[in-house]
Design a protein around this motif. Structure first.
Motif, PDB file in Angstrom:
ATOM      1  N   TYR A 210      32.387  24.775  24.458  1.00 20.71           N
ATOM      2  CA  TYR A 210      33.592  25.055  25.330  1.00 20.71           C
ATOM      3  C   TYR A 210      34.566  26.086  25.143  1.00 20.71           C
ATOM      4  N   HIS A 211      34.209  26.822  23.931  1.00 18.37           N
ATOM      5  CA  HIS A 211      34.971  28.065  23.676  1.00 18.37           C
ATOM      6  C   HIS A 211      34.031  29.336  24.050  1.00 18.37           C
ATOM      7  N   ASP A 212      34.832  30.267  24.560  1.00 21.26           N
ATOM      8  CA  ASP A 212      34.052  31.419  24.801  1.00 21.26           C
ATOM      9  C   ASP A 212      33.857  32.276  23.672  1.00 21.26           C
ATOM     10  N   ASP A 213      34.639  32.169  22.630  1.00 24.78           N
ATOM     11  CA  ASP A 213      34.691  32.865  21.429  1.00 24.78           C
ATOM     12  C   ASP A 213      35.190  32.139  20.200  1.00 24.78           C
ATOM     13  N   ILE A 214      34.453  31.572  19.338  1.00 23.16           N
ATOM     14  CA  ILE A 214      35.209  30.591  18.473  1.00 23.16           C
ATOM     15  C   ILE A 214      35.831  31.399  17.109  1.00 23.16           C
ATOM     16  N   THR A 215      35.682  32.785  17.207  1.00 23.18           N
ATOM     17  CA  THR A 215      36.467  33.467  16.423  1.00 23.18           C
ATOM     18  C   THR A 215      37.857  33.669  17.172  1.00 23.18           C
ATOM     19  N   ASN A 216      37.922  33.692  18.276  1.00 24.57           N
ATOM     20  CA  ASN A 216      39.286  33.722  18.878  1.00 24.57           C
ATOM     21  C   ASN A 216      39.789  32.812  19.721  1.00 24.57           C
ATOM     22  N   ILE A 217      40.156  31.671  19.159  1.00 24.10           N
ATOM     23  CA  ILE A 217      40.504  30.405  19.913  1.00 24.10           C
ATOM     24  C   ILE A 217      42.061  30.618  20.338  1.00 24.10           C
ATOM     25  N   ARG A 218      42.323  30.478  21.633  1.00 20.44           N
ATOM     26  CA  ARG A 218      43.539  30.552  22.252  1.00 20.44           C
ATOM     27  C   ARG A 218      44.071  29.265  22.890  1.00 20.44           C
TER      28      ARG A 218
ATOM     29  N   VAL B 187      44.596  12.851   4.022  1.00 16.93           N
ATOM     30  CA  VAL B 187      43.340  13.085   4.472  1.00 16.93           C
ATOM     31  C   VAL B 187      43.563  13.699   5.845  1.00 16.93           C
ATOM     32  N   GLY B 188      42.641  14.803   6.300  1.00 18.97           N
ATOM     33  CA  GLY B 188      42.799  15.207   7.554  1.00 18.97           C
ATOM     34  C   GLY B 188      41.519  16.198   7.823  1.00 18.97           C
ATOM     35  N   THR B 189      41.461  16.566   9.149  1.00 16.70           N
ATOM     36  CA  THR B 189      40.421  17.563   9.678  1.00 16.70           C
ATOM     37  C   THR B 189      40.502  18.950   9.054  1.00 16.70           C
ATOM     38  N   VAL B 190      39.382  19.385   8.528  1.00 15.76           N
ATOM     39  CA  VAL B 190      39.578  20.910   7.957  1.00 15.76           C
ATOM     40  C   VAL B 190      38.226  21.587   8.525  1.00 15.76           C
ATOM     41  N   ASN B 191      38.206  22.996   8.534  1.00 11.37           N
ATOM     42  CA  ASN B 191      37.551  23.903   9.123  1.00 11.37           C
ATOM     43  C   ASN B 191      37.177  23.720  10.431  1.00 11.37           C
ATOM     44  N   GLU B 192      38.353  23.131  11.287  1.00 15.49           N
ATOM     45  CA  GLU B 192      38.269  22.639  12.621  1.00 15.49           C
ATOM     46  C   GLU B 192      38.527  23.683  13.572  1.00 15.49           C
ATOM     47  N   ILE B 193      37.908  23.408  14.667  1.00 10.09           N
ATOM     48  CA  ILE B 193      37.936  24.444  15.908  1.00 10.09           C
ATOM     49  C   ILE B 193      38.245  23.300  17.042  1.00 10.09           C
ATOM     50  N   SER B 194      39.680  23.710  17.901  1.00 15.52           N
ATOM     51  CA  SER B 194      39.893  22.786  18.784  1.00 15.52           C
ATOM     52  C   SER B 194      40.290  23.443  20.233  1.00 15.52           C
ATOM     53  N   TYR B 195      39.951  22.610  21.094  1.00 15.69           N
ATOM     54  CA  TYR B 195      40.238  23.073  22.368  1.00 15.69           C
ATOM     55  C   TYR B 195      41.944  22.459  22.823  1.00 15.69           C
ATOM     56  N   PHE B 196      42.573  23.451  23.400  1.00 19.08           N
ATOM     57  CA  PHE B 196      43.943  23.040  23.725  1.00 19.08           C
ATOM     58  C   PHE B 196      44.176  23.990  25.019  1.00 19.08           C
ATOM     59  N   ALA B 197      44.639  23.149  26.019  1.00 18.49           N
ATOM     60  CA  ALA B 197      45.108  23.665  27.145  1.00 18.49           C
ATOM     61  C   ALA B 197      46.318  22.968  27.653  1.00 18.49           C
ATOM     62  N   LEU B 198      47.104  23.775  28.447  1.00 21.63           N
ATOM     63  CA  LEU B 198      48.386  23.283  29.162  1.00 21.63           C
ATOM     64  C   LEU B 198      47.835  23.162  30.736  1.00 21.63           C
ATOM     65  N   THR B 199      48.258  21.919  30.997  1.00 22.34           N
ATOM     66  CA  THR B 199      47.671  21.515  32.335  1.00 22.34           C
ATOM     67  C   THR B 199      48.806  21.881  33.512  1.00 22.34           C
ATOM     68  N   ASN B 200      48.690  21.716  34.790  1.00 22.82           N
ATOM     69  CA  ASN B 200      49.644  21.682  35.881  1.00 22.82           C
ATOM     70  C   ASN B 200      50.243  20.326  35.976  1.00 22.82           C
ATOM     71  N   ASP B 201      50.313  19.402  35.125  1.00 21.64           N
ATOM     72  CA  ASP B 201      50.812  18.092  35.457  1.00 21.64           C
ATOM     73  C   ASP B 201      52.003  17.813  34.234  1.00 21.64           C
ATOM     74  N   PRO B 202      53.205  17.944  34.595  1.00 24.47           N
ATOM     75  CA  PRO B 202      54.081  17.597  33.834  1.00 24.47           C
ATOM     76  C   PRO B 202      53.925  16.290  32.951  1.00 24.47           C
TER      77      PRO B 202
END
Length: 551
Positions: free
Chosen positions: A373-381, A299-314
């Motif tokens: 939270y996304h500028d463009d859901i068709t181009n998630i980066r 079982v898992g999440t499908v058709n998902e859109i996710s927010y992913f960011a790398l921070t400046n805190d190790p």
């Protein structure tokens, strides 16, 4: 662990008659036994004598000082930093390193005393540094005597000149459980700060460890050029599953039989990208996908859109959470996908599912969609943010509630909020069922769904109820938990000691009460975070190597 380790045990020598021949004979016999059992460890006298049992007069000197000192003074300047007061150890665990902080500059050495309520046969040790690790034989004796009653551990600072004196004192109590762990631990080591390039991926290691071992857990998988992450074992330990970006497919997930060598081929992989999706959405990855306890379903999440960011805190180098998605399940034998009715509402993101042991229920995390939270859901980066995780939490807040839904052979049902883990002004996620079906342990933080500095563990009945903050929580980051197959122990990760996550172990009794935790320090690495620990219902030697046959 550094420095000379000195110890002695006060035992029947103190009750012997003063006949010199009897004393000499006894010392020779005991010394011979110690030399046989303590291979590689030296018992040394105050003046650096040869290995052997300490002279009785040396023991009596310290006994007299300890007895004369009386009750511990208030406002002591010595604190035992590890183990934690009240910690419960599994009966098979290897010896820990006892550590303390002494603010008395007069202390030049330390006396470590283990004593029980009957005051008979305490164990004494001398340390040159503010830490001490018992050898195997001594630790086994301490554990055996601390099952029926806790042992009091007292550390005294020592000054030798102008006369011998005790300068400081700290004490804790620890005990040993009758409940064994009886399982190995599979986990991942990740260098920090987290990076996604091939070079960083090659540095990741997967280990399978045994808490009884005095060595480092064996590396069973490494040198991958592709990302691999969350993993689970079936209830019987027969199967292993893991997210792995196989041949460029970020939705790939393998399920394979456990063996000494697990050789992965295309036949072991399924892919969540085969679940149907609208044209505008990115490829499905099956975020937080979980194999069922029997291994029959996923079982898992499908058709998902996710927010992913790398921070400046190790230490907290990424912020990740789905902003949209629904739950779907996969029949492993039939190789078929299905939505899970009741967990497919388009107004919400439904994610992070967890199975009950009997596969009758699934608990999952739910929040209102946050696609704004996304500028463009068709181009998630992936975002690169020059900000720490606290600043990003304020900019992109999200709070999840836990819901429970019947699986009902895939037919689903009505999702109900889990009382005590929903609508409480906090984010609730990572629910895990106890094997006996009585408890759910979940993670709670102010925002987010993973890698949050303020995250803590809570426990509630499986049907919901009054949550209890667990005693095992440390000061910073508590999450990624897993129940042992017998339900008596809980693994979790914490950053209490450093930016590099360590694995801890706490005992769970029949009433759901937990103890201050034990740190699995031999599972740690000074250069990598140890994360996503999972119990495996199999011995540590059951897996020697996991390889991609076409890598």
């Amino acid at each position: 662990m550094g420095g000379r380790r000195r110890y002695f045990t006060i035992d029947p020598i103190g009750t012997m008659k003063t006949n010199k021949r009897v004393i000499s004979f006894f010392i020779i016999i005991v010394a011979a036994l110690y030399q046989c059992t303590l291979t590689g460890h030296h018992v040394q006298g105050e003046q650096g004598s040869a290995p052997g049992v300490l002279p009785p007069e040396y023991m009596y000197t310290w006994q007299k000082l300890v007895t004369a000192r009386g009750p511990a003074p208030t406002g002591t300047d010595l604190t035992i930093t590890y183990p934690y007061d009240g910690a419960v150890f599994p009966p098979e665990i290897a010896a820990p390193t006892f550590r303390w902080s002494d603010r008395r500059t007069a202390s030049t050495k330390w006396l470590v005393v283990f004593r029980w309520g009957d005051t008979k046969n305490p164990v004494y040790a001398l340390a040159d540094r503010p830490q001490w690790t018992p050898d195997k034989a001594t630790w086994e004796a301490i554990k055996a005597r601390s099952v029926a009653e806790p042992v009091e551990v007292v550390v005294f600072g020592i000054r030798y000149t102008p006369v011998k004196a005790l300068t400081s004192e700290g004490r804790i109590r620890i005990s040993t459980s009758k409940d064994r762990v009886d399982a190995s631990i599979f986990y991942r080591q990740v260098p920090l700060p987290f990076k996604t390039g091939p070079g960083a991926l090659r540095q990741m290691k997967w280990r399978l460890g045994d808490i009884a071992s005095y060595g480092k857990p064996a590396v069973v998988m490494q040198n991958l050029t592709t990302c691999a992450s969350c993993h689970l074992f079936s209830k019987d330990g027969r199967l292993i599953s893991m997210e792995m970006n196989y041949k460029g497919d970020s939705g790939a997930h393998f399920i394979a039989p456990v063996g000494k060598t697990i050789a992965l081929s295309e036949n072991n992989f399924m892919t969540w990208k085969e679940f149907p999706k609208p044209d505008l959405l990115p490829q499905t990855r099956g975020v937080f996908a979980k194999m069922s306890p029997s291994g029959n379903y996923m079982v898992g999440t499908v058709n998902e859109i996710s927010y992913f960011a790398l921070t400046n805190d190790p230490a907290f180098c990424q912020l990740f959470f789905p902003t949209y998605g629904m739950l779907a399940w996969y029949d492993v034998d039939l190789k078929q996908f299905h939505r899970l009715p009741g967990a497919d509402d388009r107004e919400f993101v439904q994610t992070d599912p967890s199975w009950s042991g009997d596969e009758k229920y699934i608990v999952f995390a739910r929040a209102r969609t946050r696609n704004e939270y996304h500028d463009d859901i068709t181009n998630i980066r992936t975002r690169i943010e020059d900000a720490d995780i606290q600043a990003l939490n304020r900019k992109y807040p999200i709070q999840f509630d836990l819901y429970r839904i019947p699986f009902n052979q895939g037919r689903g049902g009505t999702a109900e909020p889990l009382k005590g883990a929903s609508h409480n002004g906090m984010s609730n996620y990572f629910a895990r069922f106890s094997p006996n079906g009585r408890w759910i342990v979940f993670t709670q933080s102010k925002s987010g769904i993973m890698l949050q500095p303020d995250s803590e563990l809570y426990i509630i009945p499986t049907a919901g109820g009054q949550p209890r903050r667990m005693h095992c929580n440390r000061a910073r980051f508590n999450s990624w938990h897993s129940f042992s197959p017998n339900g008596k122990w809980l693994l979790f990760s914490s950053k209490v000691n450093s930016a590099f996550t360590e694995i801890f172990l706490t005992h769970i009794d029949e009433n759901g009460m937990d103890s201050p935790p034990v740190c699995l320090s031999r599972f740690s690495d000074s250069r990598s975070a140890a994360n996503v620990p999972e119990f495996a219902n199999l011995p540590a030697g059951a897996i020697r190597k996991i390889v991609l046959t076409d890598n």
